[in-house]
Design a protein around this motif. Structure first.
Motif, PDB file in Angstrom:
ATOM      1  N   LYS A  44      -9.812  -7.405 -16.653  1.00 48.15           N
ATOM      2  CA  LYS A  44      -9.475  -8.773 -16.292  1.00 48.15           C
ATOM      3  C   LYS A  44      -7.977  -8.979 -16.078  1.00 48.15           C
ATOM      4  N   GLU A  45      -7.184  -7.987 -16.441  1.00 51.16           N
ATOM      5  CA  GLU A  45      -5.736  -8.103 -16.259  1.00 51.16           C
ATOM      6  C   GLU A  45      -5.290  -7.619 -14.878  1.00 51.16           C
ATOM      7  N   VAL A  46      -6.281  -7.239 -14.017  1.00 49.07           N
ATOM      8  CA  VAL A  46      -5.944  -6.636 -12.722  1.00 49.07           C
ATOM      9  C   VAL A  46      -5.976  -7.691 -11.614  1.00 49.07           C
ATOM     10  N   LEU A  47      -5.016  -7.591 -10.729  1.00 50.94           N
ATOM     11  CA  LEU A  47      -4.939  -8.496  -9.585  1.00 50.94           C
ATOM     12  C   LEU A  47      -4.941  -7.649  -8.314  1.00 50.94           C
ATOM     13  N   GLN A  48      -5.820  -7.980  -7.363  1.00 53.25           N
ATOM     14  CA  GLN A  48      -5.769  -7.256  -6.085  1.00 53.25           C
ATOM     15  C   GLN A  48      -4.736  -7.917  -5.204  1.00 53.25           C
ATOM     16  N   SER A  49      -3.880  -7.092  -4.667  1.00 52.39           N
ATOM     17  CA  SER A  49      -2.781  -7.637  -3.876  1.00 52.39           C
ATOM     18  C   SER A  49      -2.879  -7.054  -2.470  1.00 52.39           C
ATOM     19  N   ASN A  50      -2.302  -7.743  -1.493  1.00 54.42           N
ATOM     20  CA  ASN A  50      -2.366  -7.251  -0.121  1.00 54.42           C
ATOM     21  C   ASN A  50      -1.450  -6.053   0.064  1.00 54.42           C
ATOM     22  N   ILE A  51      -1.953  -5.109   0.829  1.00 53.56           N
ATOM     23  CA  ILE A  51      -1.156  -3.917   1.094  1.00 53.56           C
ATOM     24  C   ILE A  51      -0.182  -4.245   2.233  1.00 53.56           C
ATOM     25  N   ASN A  52       1.076  -3.884   2.054  1.00 52.25           N
ATOM     26  CA  ASN A  52       2.066  -4.212   3.086  1.00 52.25           C
ATOM     27  C   ASN A  52       2.717  -2.952   3.646  1.00 52.25           C
ATOM     28  N   LYS A  53       3.687  -3.142   4.518  1.00 47.20           N
ATOM     29  CA  LYS A  53       4.307  -1.995   5.199  1.00 47.20           C
ATOM     30  C   LYS A  53       4.966  -1.042   4.208  1.00 47.20           C
ATOM     31  N   THR A  54       5.598  -1.616   3.193  1.00 45.81           N
ATOM     32  CA  THR A  54       6.262  -0.776   2.187  1.00 45.81           C
ATOM     33  C   THR A  54       5.230   0.099   1.475  1.00 45.81           C
ATOM     34  N   ASP A  55       4.071  -0.504   1.198  1.00 44.39           N
ATOM     35  CA  ASP A  55       3.007   0.262   0.542  1.00 44.39           C
ATOM     36  C   ASP A  55       2.547   1.404   1.441  1.00 44.39           C
ATOM     37  N   ILE A  56       2.376   1.099   2.733  1.00 42.83           N
ATOM     38  CA  ILE A  56       1.910   2.124   3.676  1.00 42.83           C
ATOM     39  C   ILE A  56       2.897   3.292   3.720  1.00 42.83           C
ATOM     40  N   LEU A  57       4.188   2.950   3.754  1.00 47.90           N
ATOM     41  CA  LEU A  57       5.209   4.005   3.779  1.00 47.90           C
ATOM     42  C   LEU A  57       5.158   4.838   2.495  1.00 47.90           C
ATOM     43  N   PHE A  58       4.976   4.130   1.398  1.00 45.78           N
ATOM     44  CA  PHE A  58       4.886   4.796   0.092  1.00 45.78           C
ATOM     45  C   PHE A  58       3.692   5.752   0.070  1.00 45.78           C
ATOM     46  N   LEU A  59       2.548   5.240   0.525  1.00 48.59           N
ATOM     47  CA  LEU A  59       1.332   6.061   0.535  1.00 48.59           C
ATOM     48  C   LEU A  59       1.481   7.254   1.471  1.00 48.59           C
ATOM     49  N   LYS A  60       2.137   6.995   2.600  1.00 46.31           N
ATOM     50  CA  LYS A  60       2.342   8.068   3.581  1.00 46.31           C
ATOM     51  C   LYS A  60       3.140   9.199   2.949  1.00 46.31           C
ATOM     52  N   LYS A  61       4.193   8.816   2.244  1.00 44.95           N
ATOM     53  CA  LYS A  61       5.069   9.805   1.621  1.00 44.95           C
ATOM     54  C   LYS A  61       4.271  10.696   0.659  1.00 44.95           C
ATOM     55  N   TYR A  62       3.466  10.056  -0.176  1.00 41.59           N
ATOM     56  CA  TYR A  62       2.788  10.848  -1.198  1.00 41.59           C
ATOM     57  C   TYR A  62       1.536  11.549  -0.679  1.00 41.59           C
ATOM     58  N   THR A  63       0.867  10.992   0.343  1.00 41.84           N
ATOM     59  CA  THR A  63      -0.251  11.743   0.924  1.00 41.84           C
ATOM     60  C   THR A  63       0.288  12.952   1.691  1.00 41.84           C
ATOM     61  N   ASN A  64       1.443  12.788   2.296  1.00 45.71           N
ATOM     62  CA  ASN A  64       2.040  13.941   2.983  1.00 45.71           C
ATOM     63  C   ASN A  64       2.405  15.036   1.995  1.00 45.71           C
ATOM     64  N   SER A  65       2.948  14.633   0.854  1.00 39.64           N
ATOM     65  CA  SER A  65       3.266  15.639  -0.171  1.00 39.64           C
ATOM     66  C   SER A  65       1.992  16.340  -0.618  1.00 39.64           C
ATOM     67  N   TYR A  66       0.949  15.548  -0.808  1.00 34.80           N
ATOM     68  CA  TYR A  66      -0.343  16.114  -1.219  1.00 34.80           C
ATOM     69  C   TYR A  66      -0.808  17.150  -0.201  1.00 34.80           C
ATOM     70  N   LYS A  67      -0.741  16.770   1.074  1.00 38.16           N
ATOM     71  CA  LYS A  67      -1.160  17.698   2.141  1.00 38.16           C
ATOM     72  C   LYS A  67      -0.355  18.985   2.084  1.00 38.16           C
ATOM     73  N   LYS A  68       0.941  18.814   1.885  1.00 39.80           N
ATOM     74  CA  LYS A  68       1.834  19.970   1.877  1.00 39.80           C
ATOM     75  C   LYS A  68       1.536  20.881   0.677  1.00 39.80           C
ATOM     76  N   PHE A  69       1.437  20.288  -0.506  1.00 39.14           N
ATOM     77  CA  PHE A  69       1.262  21.108  -1.707  1.00 39.14           C
ATOM     78  C   PHE A  69      -0.065  21.867  -1.696  1.00 39.14           C
ATOM     79  N   PHE A  70      -1.105  21.209  -1.154  1.00 37.40           N
ATOM     80  CA  PHE A  70      -2.416  21.858  -1.203  1.00 37.40           C
ATOM     81  C   PHE A  70      -2.792  22.492   0.131  1.00 37.40           C
ATOM     82  N   ASN A  71      -1.883  22.367   1.089  1.00 38.08           N
ATOM     83  CA  ASN A  71      -2.111  22.945   2.409  1.00 38.08           C
ATOM     84  C   ASN A  71      -3.452  22.481   2.981  1.00 38.08           C
ATOM     85  N   ILE A  72      -3.657  21.164   2.909  1.00 34.53           N
ATOM     86  CA  ILE A  72      -4.889  20.567   3.417  1.00 34.53           C
ATOM     87  C   ILE A  72      -4.496  19.562   4.490  1.00 34.53           C
TER      88      ILE A  72
END
Lengths: 249, 501
Positions: free
Chosen positions: A194-222
């Motif tokens: 009940k302490e969780v709030l869903q918030s809208n995803i914005n451009k900063t979030d997308i950039l953040f996610l991009k950075k870490y999904t790219n790292s994931y791809k790189k580290f696991f070569n996927i």
């Protein structure tokens, strides 16, 4: 680069002492072979040390770690990165419960799934922001009592398309930090604390996610394509969840 | 909001003849009790806001102030007491969980006061500590089952790490956040001068206090605030906090308003964020898991420091203590029912746990029966009020005691039980800079040194009277105790005879 065969070093104390004495000789890169359940590998380990672990390291891998980089070619057990300060852990497999318990900084990448209470009581402080990236799915109580940092669940390689990538009680007691879940349209409120709030995803979030999904791809070569705008962003309702619970007496 | 049914708890009585309207009371009271009325040129008091901390009374230059319990009587009823009624008003008004500070005010038996010490007469001489050696130094840590020596008589057994204390008294865990930085500094400096230890509590260690490391015990609790490698290595021992006597079984919340810049830096959390300690450690669900945490700390500090495990005294404390000893702890800290706190839900504080005396006696007994008493030191806490409490605790089996409330009282605490408001007028349980400044650590640490020095003299006198010349020789020596006014079951649990037996 030095290689240590852990096959006949069944006691974690001896294995960790061997790692310590190897580092004392100036070696910065170590390969551990045949690791089988030895605990506390990388505990408190500092900057510039890289360890490649083949096998299954035991509980509390990288406890209180302070800057080192561990790469596990196998599964992790419970409490990977317990109270870790900085550094990076890459797990080519699954992990058990309480991954990143109370971690304050650094990054943990898990290629596949994690157990219960992943990211419990993660914190952040000034420039230290801990990140956990989970390739598969997470168990119940993901991000419980979360006080900072970010958890990203990618939900790759699900057997069933409607398979949920997070268990029940996600974010219970959260009072800081952010949880990103892929395919958020699959989840209604019942999954979250009940302490969780869903918030809208914005451009900063997308950039953040991009950075870490790219790292994931790189580290696991996927390589994979994932629509980042489909991610749900979940934050705390407030950073003082219990401020109105008491009356002084 | 409906009418607040509560009447004041205290009445401030101002002797108008003595009051010179100097306004000291107005400036000193953080609760804003005293107000100056410009029009009538008088100082008046809001009884409602008074917590009876005695700050104004103590600082009034003409002794014009007196505070007493509010004299309004409720109709006499031993069941529905004034307190029971007031609590319901409070909760009906706020919908909140009742929150209290310091130790329980309830009338549970205080077994220290029902135990009497022995003294030598004729058959073995008493010892005068003023003229003969009297050892109060102790070592906290695991003791080996046996000692081996080489041919020249030198010890060859590798001793497990020990903490050396000049007195069997340490300052118990009080976090920076619950108490002020100046209060912490006073404790740290006093511990250093006395050759004993203070405890950081679970709020991390301020950078300014790393220099007191040789006299510091660092705590690791479920919130893991400020816990990192440097912190773990900063003190002489690490204490895992599982429970606290005043609130067994529950966690703690330091409200965000108390997390200013400095507390934030010490706890390593953002400014203004609640510091929430979950009830359990989420990596400990069993004795085996506890062992895992104990050894993660030992590994990270290269086995150089004893690891303490602190639990609240609860019903099965003896079995739990046995598990803790077997999990590899070097010392067990037991905190009793009457122990203090900065804030605890009232119902928990007043109803959960057991008195420290009974827990200590049963734990010492159990560990002895299992042949593992030497593998841990026992440290007890939970309302140690004076030196005779300490002597009795040692005779019941304790290695050392922790004092919390007593130490704060030495620093000026007047036991108003209002710590959780954060408005402590004595500069102890507050983070308000203008209040913290009131506690001068330079002066106050000496009061702590005085207190412990005096207690240590008294301990020596009591030991000497019993014909014993070292604290170590009194430990678990229950023949030095007799019960007074206790029933057979109580005597059995305490392992002492009744007076006259």
């Amino acid at each position: 680069m030095k290689t240590i065969n852990a096959l006949n070093v069944s006691c974690y104390r001896h294995l960790n002492e061997e790692i310590d004495s190897t580092i004392l000789t100036g070696t910065k890169q170590i390969v551990l072979n045949n690791v089988c359940g030895q605990r506390y590998i990388g505990r408190g380990l500092e900057n510039n040390i890289k360890i490649q672990i083949y096998g299954t390291p035991g509980n509390d891998l990288a406890a209180y770690m302070d800057g080192a980089q561990l790469e596990v070619f196998g599964n992790g057990q419970d409490s990977v990165g317990n109270t870790m300060n900085t550094g990076r852990i890459i797990i080519h497999g699954n992990c058990g419960d309480t991954v990143g318990y109370a971690m304050r900084g650094g990054e943990i990448y898990v290629r596949d799934n994690v157990g219960y209470r992943c990211g419990i009581h993660m914190k952040e402080y000034k420039e230290q922001t801990p990140i956990i990236v989970i390739g598969g799915k997470a168990g119940d109580f993901l991000g419980e009592y979360m006080a900072g940092g970010a958890i990203i669940v990618l939900g790759l390689n699900l057997k069933d398309k409607n398979d949920k990538i997070v268990g029940q009680f996600c974010g219970t007691g959260i009072h800081g930090g952010v949880i990103y879940l892929n395919n958020s349209h699959l989840y209604d409120k019942s999954v979250f604390g009940k302490e969780v709030l869903q918030s809208n995803i914005n451009k900063t979030d997308i950039l953040f996610l991009k950075k870490y999904t790219n790292s994931y791809k790189k580290f696991f070569n996927i390589n994979f394509n994932i629509k980042l705008e489909l991610f749900g962003k979940y934050i705390a309702v407030g950073k003082n969840p219990y401020s109105n619970m008491y009356c002084n007496y | 909001m409906s009418l607040d049914f509560n009447v004041p708890s205290f009445e401030v009585i101002r002797n108008e003849k003595k009051c010179i309207q100097c306004k000291v009371c107005i400036h000193q009271c953080s609760n804003m009790v005293h107000v100056y009325d410009e029009e009538d040129a008088v100082v008046y008091s809001n009884n409602n806001k008074c917590v009876n901390c005695h700050r104004c009374v103590t600082l009034c230059p003409t002794e014009a102030l007196l505070i007493r319990e509010y004299p309004l009587e409720f109709r006499k009823n031993t069941n529905w007491t004034r307190q029971a009624i007031k609590e319901i008003y409070k909760q009906a008004q706020s919908g909140g969980v009742l929150l209290s500070s310091m130790g329980t005010p309830k009338t549970f038996p205080i077994y220290w006061d029902k135990l009497l010490l022995n003294a030598s007469q004729v058959t073995n001489p008493s010892i005068d500590p003023l003229r003969e050696p009297m050892e109060t130094k102790i070592f906290i840590g695991r003791k080996p089952n046996k000692l081996d020596f080489d041919n020249e008589g030198k010890l060859v057994t590798v001793m497990p790490p020990q903490v050396e204390l000049n007195v069997p008294i340490m300052f118990s865990a009080m976090s920076y956040g619950s108490i002020s930085k100046n209060a912490h500094e006073a404790l740290a400096r006093a511990a250093t001068e006395l050759g004993t230890c203070y405890n950081t509590g679970e709020g991390g260690l301020n950078k300014a206090f790393y220099k007191y490391g040789k006299n510091t015990i660092v705590q690791v609790a479920s919130g893991r605030f400020g816990v990192h490698k440097e912190y773990l290595n900063a003190g002489v021992a690490i204490e895992i906090k599982i429970g606290q006597g005043a609130k067994p079984g529950i966690g703690g919340h330091l409200p965000g308003k108390k997390v200013g810049e400095d507390v934030s830096a010490t706890r390593m959390i953002p400014i203004g964020s609640d510091a929430i300690s979950p009830a359990p450690h989420h990596d400990i669900y069993s004795i085996e898991d506890l062992r895992q945490l104990i050894f993660s700390l030992k590994e990270t500090t290269r086995y150089s420091k004893p690891i303490f495990v602190k639990i609240a005294a609860v019903h099965n404390a003896a079995a739990i203590a046995s598990g803790i000893a077997r999990a590899g702890a070097d010392a067990i800290v037991i905190d009793g029912l009457r122990g203090g706190t900065g804030a605890a839900p009232t119902r928990i504080r007043d109803n959960v746990g057991i008195p420290i005396e009974l827990a200590l006696a049963s734990i010492d007994q159990r560990l002895n029966e299992e042949g593992i008493r030497n593998s841990v030191s026992l440290i007890v806490a939970g309302s140690i009020r004076n030196s005779s409490d300490i002597v009795k605790a040692i005779a019941l089996g304790a290695d050392a005691v922790y004092i919390g409330s007593a130490a704060l009282i030495a620093l000026g605490c007047h036991m108003c039980h209002s710590c959780s408001t954060g408005k402590c007028n004595w500069g102890i349980a507050t983070q308000e800079p203008f209040l913290v400044k009131r506690l001068n650590p330079e002066i106050m640490y000496k009061r702590l040194v005085n207190l412990i020095t005096a207690w240590n003299h008294e301990i020596q006198e009591m030991l000497g009277g019993m014909g014993i010349n070292a604290v170590d020789s009194l430990r678990g020596n229950r023949l030095m105790l007799r019960g007074i006014g206790l029933n057979a079951k109580e005597l059995q649990i305490l392992g002492v005879k009744h007076a006259g037996e």
